[in-house]
Design a protein around this motif. Structure first.
Motif, PDB file in Angstrom:
ATOM      1  N   THR A  55       0.849  -1.184   0.000  1.00 32.51           N
ATOM      2  CA  THR A  55       0.000   0.000   0.000  1.00 32.51           C
ATOM      3  C   THR A  55       0.888   1.238   0.000  1.00 32.51           C
ATOM      4  O   THR A  55       1.853   1.311   0.768  1.00 32.51           O
ATOM      5  CB  THR A  55      -0.912   0.014   1.227  1.00 32.51           C
ATOM      6  N   LEU A  56       0.548   2.191  -0.850  1.00 36.84           N
ATOM      7  CA  LEU A  56       1.418   3.340  -1.071  1.00 36.84           C
ATOM      8  C   LEU A  56       0.692   4.644  -0.763  1.00 36.84           C
ATOM      9  O   LEU A  56      -0.456   4.837  -1.169  1.00 36.84           O
ATOM     10  CB  LEU A  56       1.880   3.359  -2.532  1.00 36.84           C
ATOM     11  N   GLU A  57       1.371   5.538  -0.057  1.00 39.53           N
ATOM     12  CA  GLU A  57       0.931   6.920   0.064  1.00 39.53           C
ATOM     13  C   GLU A  57       2.099   7.820  -0.348  1.00 39.53           C
ATOM     14  O   GLU A  57       3.267   7.502  -0.080  1.00 39.53           O
ATOM     15  CB  GLU A  57       0.466   7.248   1.481  1.00 39.53           C
ATOM     16  N   TYR A  79      -4.371  22.358  -1.418  1.00 34.78           N
ATOM     17  CA  TYR A  79      -3.989  20.966  -1.223  1.00 34.78           C
ATOM     18  C   TYR A  79      -4.991  20.073  -1.950  1.00 34.78           C
ATOM     19  O   TYR A  79      -6.198  20.353  -1.935  1.00 34.78           O
ATOM     20  CB  TYR A  79      -3.977  20.615   0.261  1.00 34.78           C
ATOM     21  N   THR A  80      -4.512  19.018  -2.579  1.00 35.83           N
ATOM     22  CA  THR A  80      -5.392  18.083  -3.274  1.00 35.83           C
ATOM     23  C   THR A  80      -5.004  16.656  -2.916  1.00 35.83           C
ATOM     24  O   THR A  80      -3.864  16.389  -2.511  1.00 35.83           O
ATOM     25  CB  THR A  80      -5.312  18.254  -4.802  1.00 35.83           C
ATOM     26  N   ALA A  81      -5.951  15.744  -3.083  1.00 34.12           N
ATOM     27  CA  ALA A  81      -5.705  14.325  -2.829  1.00 34.12           C
ATOM     28  C   ALA A  81      -6.197  13.516  -4.013  1.00 34.12           C
ATOM     29  O   ALA A  81      -7.273  13.776  -4.551  1.00 34.12           O
ATOM     30  CB  ALA A  81      -6.405  13.884  -1.545  1.00 34.12           C
ATOM     31  N   GLU A  82      -5.391  12.565  -4.438  1.00 36.76           N
ATOM     32  CA  GLU A  82      -5.753  11.641  -5.519  1.00 36.76           C
ATOM     33  C   GLU A  82      -5.802  10.244  -4.929  1.00 36.76           C
ATOM     34  O   GLU A  82      -4.828   9.777  -4.340  1.00 36.76           O
ATOM     35  CB  GLU A  82      -4.711  11.706  -6.646  1.00 36.76           C
ATOM     36  N   ARG A  83      -6.933   9.574  -5.083  1.00 36.74           N
ATOM     37  CA  ARG A  83      -7.106   8.268  -4.460  1.00 36.74           C
ATOM     38  C   ARG A  83      -7.428   7.204  -5.502  1.00 36.74           C
ATOM     39  O   ARG A  83      -8.194   7.434  -6.427  1.00 36.74           O
ATOM     40  CB  ARG A  83      -8.239   8.319  -3.429  1.00 36.74           C
ATOM     41  N   SER A  84      -6.812   6.047  -5.333  1.00 36.75           N
ATOM     42  CA  SER A  84      -7.144   4.858  -6.118  1.00 36.75           C
ATOM     43  C   SER A  84      -6.863   3.662  -5.231  1.00 36.75           C
ATOM     44  O   SER A  84      -6.218   3.802  -4.188  1.00 36.75           O
ATOM     45  CB  SER A  84      -6.305   4.803  -7.402  1.00 36.75           C
ATOM     46  N   PRO A  85      -7.349   2.478  -5.594  1.00 33.92           N
ATOM     47  CA  PRO A  85      -7.110   1.308  -4.738  1.00 33.92           C
ATOM     48  C   PRO A  85      -5.613   1.092  -4.482  1.00 33.92           C
ATOM     49  O   PRO A  85      -4.814   1.010  -5.412  1.00 33.92           O
ATOM     50  CB  PRO A  85      -7.701   0.156  -5.558  1.00 33.92           C
ATOM     51  N   GLY A  86      -5.241   1.054  -3.217  1.00 32.30           N
ATOM     52  CA  GLY A  86      -3.857   0.796  -2.853  1.00 32.30           C
ATOM     53  C   GLY A  86      -2.946   1.997  -2.914  1.00 32.30           C
ATOM     54  O   GLY A  86      -1.742   1.872  -2.659  1.00 32.30           O
ATOM     55  N   ARG A  88      -2.667   6.560  -2.379  1.00 34.50           N
ATOM     56  CA  ARG A  88      -3.160   7.925  -2.195  1.00 34.50           C
ATOM     57  C   ARG A  88      -2.000   8.883  -2.423  1.00 34.50           C
ATOM     58  O   ARG A  88      -0.893   8.660  -1.917  1.00 34.50           O
ATOM     59  CB  ARG A  88      -3.724   8.123  -0.781  1.00 34.50           C
ATOM     60  N   ILE A  89      -2.265   9.934  -3.183  1.00 32.07           N
ATOM     61  CA  ILE A  89      -1.257  10.953  -3.466  1.00 32.07           C
ATOM     62  C   ILE A  89      -1.777  12.284  -2.952  1.00 32.07           C
ATOM     63  O   ILE A  89      -2.860  12.731  -3.358  1.00 32.07           O
ATOM     64  CB  ILE A  89      -0.948  11.039  -4.971  1.00 32.07           C
ATOM     65  N   TYR A  90      -1.019  12.908  -2.060  1.00 30.49           N
ATOM     66  CA  TYR A  90      -1.374  14.210  -1.512  1.00 30.49           C
ATOM     67  C   TYR A  90      -0.424  15.249  -2.105  1.00 30.49           C
ATOM     68  O   TYR A  90       0.804  15.119  -1.984  1.00 30.49           O
ATOM     69  CB  TYR A  90      -1.247  14.197   0.012  1.00 30.49           C
ATOM     70  N   ARG A  91      -0.986  16.272  -2.757  1.00 31.83           N
ATOM     71  CA  ARG A  91      -0.164  17.301  -3.409  1.00 31.83           C
ATOM     72  C   ARG A  91      -0.275  18.603  -2.618  1.00 31.83           C
ATOM     73  O   ARG A  91      -1.378  19.067  -2.311  1.00 31.83           O
ATOM     74  CB  ARG A  91      -0.590  17.488  -4.855  1.00 31.83           C
ATOM     75  N   CYS A  92       0.895  19.183  -2.333  1.00 31.85           N
ATOM     76  CA  CYS A  92       1.001  20.372  -1.488  1.00 31.85           C
ATOM     77  C   CYS A  92       1.648  21.502  -2.282  1.00 31.85           C
ATOM     78  O   CYS A  92       2.495  21.263  -3.148  1.00 31.85           O
ATOM     79  CB  CYS A  92       1.844  20.054  -0.251  1.00 31.85           C
TER      80      CYS A  92
END
Length: 423
Positions: A55-57, A79-86, A88-92
């Motif tokens: 699992t990756l963040e 701030y934004t969040a991109e989610r998919s199975p397994g 999550r990417i948080y952009r700052c």
């Protein structure tokens, strides 16, 4: 872009020793979908981690490199969040401007470290990763990540793509702030010592890290890789020749990648100005970066020079195969502080390569028998070498380049890095 093609990803995950699925947090200023530099490699690392079932963040910035501007479809502020199975990417956010010289080369990473810290702390304490993986550049982010990782018992790995502080002072970005060098050196020494594992990309950089206080047993070399399922020699007509209006018999000298100070592209374009009367010889400069506007203004009117924008992933193989001769310039002051990431793609394309590298540097030693080597900073020597190649098209280094491309294959190098991350 971000990861290997499906078959390649499968080969990579198959070659990694079996291990329980892990929780991995990547903290890096550059990430996919950036197509050049550290962001490209870190994106492929993330894809390979996912391919193992972990699992990756990711805590990162919006894509902005090269060129130092936020790409369409992403927010510069907020701030934004991109989610998919397994995953999550948080952009700052971070502070950017097109001309990223001087103090701005310091403000951008410092601002990212400040804006991203609350998200980093939240995700480490909530996600509780097994491994926290940081990338240099930027080292400003690494210390808080390593300290927070200790709170949750996470393994820490630092991937050193660039000795950024040394490079910034040596090539002039921070020359007016030389009084800060002692402080910066103390900070980087303390930061790197916090990590359980340090991975870098060259022998010279490993030696430099050890001199800077990292224990030798902690430092491993994993070369930057190339995906040979995506970049390989091509035959037949090249679509870029038609786009640029180049005849089949025209010899193309090409540079493709970031256009910044370290790349010393003014040397290549000075050589182009000396060769302007040579028939059927064209220089193609493809990419983006903070030095591009100035180079276009100074050399864009030369009849034997063409500038191209940064190309999408699906066109990269054709772009690299456009070259009859790749050229890889580098500032003398940057020798052994970085190992050009674009080298793998050049080698995989199978095309001849002309490199500016001083004797005794790792780049020179690595490419012996595979490339034409000329001294850095000498436009006349560069022009003479290009003329000599144009006359006879001799290429005795083809076999050695194929061998080196195989050594740098993502199926060989990337699994070693994933194993270091997983522990």
């Amino acid at each position: 872009m971000s990861g290997p093609a499906g078959g390649e990803a499968s080969q990579i995950s198959d070659s990694i020793p079996a291990a329980p699925a892990r929780r991995v947090l990547i903290y890096a200023m550059n990430y996919a979908p950036e197509l050049a530099g550290a962001g490209r490699y870190t994106g492929e690392i993330g894809a390979a981690i996912e391919a193992t079932g972990s699992t990756l963040e990711v805590v990162t910035a919006p894509p902005h490199y090269p060129g130092w501007y936020v790409r369409d479809g992403y927010r510069r502020w907020g701030y934004t969040a991109e989610r998919s199975p397994g995953r999550r990417i948080y952009r700052c956010p971070l502070l950017l401007r097109r001309k990223m010289g001087g103090i701005w080369r310091l403000l951008a990473p410092v601002s990212f470290a400040a804006f991203s810290f609350p998200v980093l702390a939240w995700r480490i304490l909530r996600f509780r990763p097994d491994t926290v993986f940081c990338v240099e550049p930027t080292l400003f982010c690494a210390m808080p990540a390593a300290l927070l990782a200790r709170l949750v018992g996470a393994r820490t790995v630092l991937h050193v793509q660039d000795l950024e502080l040394d490079a910034a002072f040596e090539v002039g970005h921070l020359s007016k702030l030389a009084f800060l060098r002692g402080i910066a050196t103390a900070y980087e020494r303390a930061t790197r010592r916090l990590f359980d594992r340090v991975v870098t990309i060259s022998l010279a950089m490993r030696s430099a890290l050890i001199r800077k206080g990292v224990a030798p047993e902690k430092v491993e070399i994993v070369r930057n890789w190339v995906d040979q399922s995506r970049i390989a020699p091509m035959s037949g007509p090249n679509p870029f020749r038609g786009e640029l209006g180049l005849d089949a018999g025209c010899l193309v000298v090409e540079y493709a990648g970031n256009i910044g100070t370290k790349q010393a592209l003014d040397l290549v374009l000075e050589a182009a100005s000396r060769l302007v009367d040579v028939p059927d010889l064209v220089f193609v400069i493809a990419g983006d970066g903070p030095a591009k506007a100035d180079l276009v203004a100074r050399y864009g009117q030369l009849p034997n020079v063409r500038f191209l924008d940064l190309q999408p992933e699906e066109k990269l193989c054709a772009l690299l195969n456009l070259a009859d001769l790749h050229v890889l310039p580098q500032m003398r002051e940057a020798a052994d502080l970085v190992l050009p990431s674009k080298l793998g793609g050049m080698l995989a394309s199978g095309r001849p390569i002309l490199v500016t590298a001083a004797e005794g540097t790792e780049l020179s030693a690595f490419l012996q028998g595979a490339a034409i080597l000329v001294p850095p900073g000498d436009a006349d020597a560069l022009a003479e070498a290009i003329c000599a190649f144009a006359r006879d098209r001799a290429d005795p280094g083809a076999a050695r380049r194929a061998e080196l491309a195989g050594e740098l294959s993502s199926t060989k190098q990337l699994p070693r890095l994933i194993e270091a991350i997983q522990g």
